[in-house]
Design a protein around this motif. Structure first.
Motif, mmCIF file in Angstrom:
data_model
loop_
_atom_site.group_PDB
_atom_site.id
_atom_site.type_symbol
_atom_site.label_atom_id
_atom_site.label_comp_id
_atom_site.label_asym_id
_atom_site.label_seq_id
_atom_site.Cartn_x
_atom_site.Cartn_y
_atom_site.Cartn_z
ATOM 1 N N ILE A 1 -6.853 0.626 -3.869
ATOM 2 C CA ILE A 1 -7.032 1.890 -4.573
ATOM 3 C C ILE A 1 -7.504 3.011 -3.646
ATOM 4 O O ILE A 1 -7.127 4.168 -3.812
ATOM 5 N N PHE A 2 -8.305 2.676 -2.623
ATOM 6 C CA PHE A 2 -8.837 3.698 -1.713
ATOM 7 C C PHE A 2 -8.198 3.633 -0.325
ATOM 8 O O PHE A 2 -8.728 4.204 0.622
ATOM 9 N N ASP B 1 0.837 -1.205 0.000
ATOM 10 C CA ASP B 1 0.000 0.000 0.000
ATOM 11 C C ASP B 1 0.867 1.248 0.000
ATOM 12 O O ASP B 1 0.627 2.194 -0.767
ATOM 13 N N LEU B 2 1.898 1.256 0.839
ATOM 14 C CA LEU B 2 2.802 2.409 0.894
ATOM 15 C C LEU B 2 3.533 2.585 -0.430
ATOM 16 O O LEU B 2 3.608 3.708 -0.970
ATOM 17 N N LEU B 3 4.066 1.511 -0.961
ATOM 18 C CA LEU B 3 4.815 1.597 -2.218
ATOM 19 C C LEU B 3 3.937 2.095 -3.356
ATOM 20 O O LEU B 3 4.355 2.953 -4.149
ATOM 21 N N TRP C 1 -6.695 8.569 -5.508
ATOM 22 C CA TRP C 1 -6.677 7.811 -6.761
ATOM 23 C C TRP C 1 -6.696 8.780 -7.945
ATOM 24 O O TRP C 1 -6.080 8.521 -8.989
ATOM 25 N N SER C 2 -7.384 9.915 -7.779
ATOM 26 C CA SER C 2 -7.481 10.883 -8.872
ATOM 27 C C SER C 2 -6.149 11.593 -9.111
ATOM 28 O O SER C 2 -5.881 12.054 -10.228
ATOM 29 N N LEU C 3 -5.313 11.672 -8.086
ATOM 30 C CA LEU C 3 -4.001 12.284 -8.271
ATOM 31 C C LEU C 3 -3.128 11.420 -9.177
ATOM 32 O O LEU C 3 -2.287 11.938 -9.924
ATOM 33 N N SER C 4 -3.340 10.107 -9.138
ATOM 34 C CA SER C 4 -2.628 9.223 -10.055
ATOM 35 C C SER C 4 -2.976 9.563 -11.505
ATOM 36 O O SER C 4 -2.110 9.519 -12.387
ATOM 37 N N LEU C 5 -4.228 9.915 -11.759
ATOM 38 C CA LEU C 5 -4.638 10.302 -13.103
ATOM 39 C C LEU C 5 -4.011 11.628 -13.502
ATOM 40 O O LEU C 5 -3.645 11.838 -14.664
#
Length: 427
Positions: free
Chosen positions: A157-158, A141-143, A165-169
C-alpha cells in the motif's frame, strides 16, 4: 494528500446567489488551504522519516508532544472534504434548483483523468523503474499502482509513491459521484418543494457518511481488526466519510444561498473552534484508543466546519485570517500542490540516501526546511512541464462531453490557417 481539483469560481444559480467576484474570492481562499495542507504534508513525512525505532518503541525526532500533535495533524481529510465539495456543487445545484449544468459521466471522468493521470503515471513508472532495475522486479507493485488498487494490498500500500494510497480513494469517489449524482438529480425532479429536495440530498450525504463509520465500528469493536490492517482502515469503505462531508457542505451552501451568511467575528470563532478541535483530536489520537479509531470521521466534520466558516461569510465582512489564505506565496504553493504531493516523498528519500540531509533526529528542522524548499522547486517545474500541459487535454471534449473537431479557418490567403472549433456533424 490527494489531487484536489483546482477551485474554480462556481456559476451563479437561483439558489446559490452571490456575485462572481465573491465566489472567485472564495476559490482563492480554498487554494490557500491547499497550499497550507500541502506544506503540512511534506513536513509530516519528514517528521516520520526521522522517527527513532528501538526496543522501547517509536520515538519522534523532537520529544515535545505539543509540537508532535501539531505536525502529526493529518490534513488528508481536508483534501477529501474540499475535493468532494467542489465536484458536488454542480450536482447539488441541478438536484435542488433544477439548474442542470452537470457534465456527462464519461466527460467528468475524462477531465479528471487529464488532470491526474499524466503526472501520476510518469512518476509511478519513473520511481518504480529506479527501484526495480532488473526485470521483472516487483511487477505486482507496478500493476497495483497503475490500477489504483494498491490501497487493498497490506504489503504494498505504501510502496513506490507512499502518499498515493489516498489517490486511490479519490478515484473511488469519482466513480461514486458519477453514479450517485445523476440518481439524486432524477429523484429530486419528482419532488415538488425545494425543502424536500434539500432533505433528500442531505439524507443521502448523511447515509454515505455513516456507512464508513459503521464499517469502522464493526471492524474494530466486533471483529477486533487491529489499526495496522491498512486495507481495512485505509480503504474506501472506511474513508469515504470525508468525501460525504464535502458533499454535504455543497448541498448545505446551495440550499442556503445568500441566506445566513455569517460575519467576520462569528466566522473567526467558528474557525478557531474547529482548528482547536482538530489539534485536540491529534493530541489525544494515540494508538488503540477511541480518538484514534474514529479520528478521520471526526476530523472530516471539523474540516467541514472550518470550510463553512471560510465559504459562507458575508462579502463585506471578510475575516482578517482570510488574508493569509489569499497571500500570493501560499496560493502559489496551492497551485502546484498536486505535483508537490506526487514528488515530495521520492525526493526526500533520494536526498536522505545520498547524504544531502542530516542523519540524526536533531537535524529534523533543517531537513524539513530543505525538503520543503526543494519540493516546491521541483513541483513548480513539474506543474508547468507535465501537469498543466496534461490538463489541456480536457479541451479535446466540448461542454457536452463530445469529441471536438477542428478544421482550418477559411480565408482568402493560401497556407496554414488558425484552427477553429466546430460542433461534430453527428449529434
Amino acid at each position: 494528500m490527494t489531487s484536489t481539483p483546482a477551485p474554480q469560481p462556481p456559476k451563479p444559480s437561483s439558489g446559490a446567489g452571490g456575485s462572481r467576484g465573491a465566489r472567485a474570492s472564495r476559490s482563492v481562499e480554498l487554494q490557500g488551504f491547499r497550499g497550507l495542507a500541502a506544506l503540512s504534508t511534506v513536513v509530516f513525512h519528514v517528521w516520520q522519516q526521522y522517527y527513532v525505532y528501538d526496543a522501547q518503541g517509536a520515538h519522534p525526532p523532537v520529544d515535545n508532544p505539543y509540537l508532535g500533535a501539531l505536525i502529526s495533524l493529518e490534513v488528508i481529510d481536508l483534501f477529501f472534504v474540499m475535493s468532494a465539495y467542489l465536484l458536488t456543487l454542480s450536482y447539488a445545484r441541478a438536484a435542488i434548483d433544477g439548474e442542470d449544468r452537470t457534465r456527462p459521466g464519461r466527460d467528468f471522468l475524462f477531465r479528471r483523468a487529464t488532470r491526474i493521470l499524466p503526472l501520476y503515471f510518469l512518476a509511478v513508472l519513473l520511481v518504480w523503474s529506479l527501484r526495480n532495475p532488473s526485470l521483472p522486479g516487483d511487477w505486482r507493485d507496478l500493476l497495483e499502482h497503475l490500477t489504483f488498487t494498491h490501497v487493498f494490498d497490506q504489503k504494498r500500500i505504501f510502496y513506490t509513491l507512499g502518499p498515493t494510497w489516498s489517490l486511490s480513494l479519490e478515484i473511488a469517489f469519482y466513480l461514486t459521484l458519477v453514479v450517485v449524482g445523476p440518481l439524486a438529480i432524477r429523484a429530486c425532479r419528482r419532488l415538488r418543494t425545494r425543502r424536500a429536495r434539500v432533505a433528500l440530498c442531505a439524507t443521502g450525504c448523511a447515509a454515505l457518511y455513516l456507512a464508513p463509520l459503521a464499517w469502522i465500528a464493526v471492524a474494530h469493536h466486533a471483529l477486533g481488526v487491529p489499526h495496522t490492517n491498512w486495507p481495512v482502515y485505509f480503504g474506501p469503505q472506511a474513508r469515504l466519510g470525508g468525501f460525504a462531508a464535502g458533499m454535504l457542505l455543497a448541498v448545505l451552501l446551495v440550499a442556503l444561498g445568500e441566506r445566513g451568511r455569517i460575519g467576520a467575528r462569528r466566522a473567526t470563532a467558528m474557525a478557531v473552534t474547529a482548528a482547536a478541535g482538530l489539534y485536540a483530536l491529534s493530541y489525544h489520537s494515540e494508538a488503540e484508543n477511541p480518538w484514534h479509531t474514529y479520528y478521520h470521521p471526526l476530523a472530516a466534520l471539523l474540516w467541514f466546519a472550518l470550510l463553512y466558516a471560510t465559504l459562507h461569510v458575508r462579502t463585506t465582512a471578510r475575516p482578517r485570517w482570510h488574508a493569509l489564505l489569499r497571500s500570493g506565496w501560499l496560493t502559489g504553493v496551492g497551485l502546484v500542490s498536486y505535483s508537490l504531493y506526487i514528488w515530495h516523498e521520492p525526493l526526500m528519500l533520494l536526498l536522505y540516501d545520498t547524504g544531502a540531509l542530516p542523519r540524526s533526529p536533531a537535524g529534523f528542522p533543517l531537513a524539513a526546511a530543505f525538503v520543503v524548499a526543494a519540493g516546491v522547486l521541483v513541483a513548480t517545474v513539474s506543474y508547468w512541464a507535465v501537469e498543466y500541459p496534461g490538463s489541456l487535454l480536457a479541451g479535446l471534449r466540448d461542454k457536452r462531453g463530445r469529441p471536438r473537431e477542428f478544421y482550418p479557418e477559411p480565408g482568402p490567403e493560401p497556407g496554414p490557417q488558425p484552427l477553429r472549433e466546430v460542433e461534430p456533424a453527428v449529434r
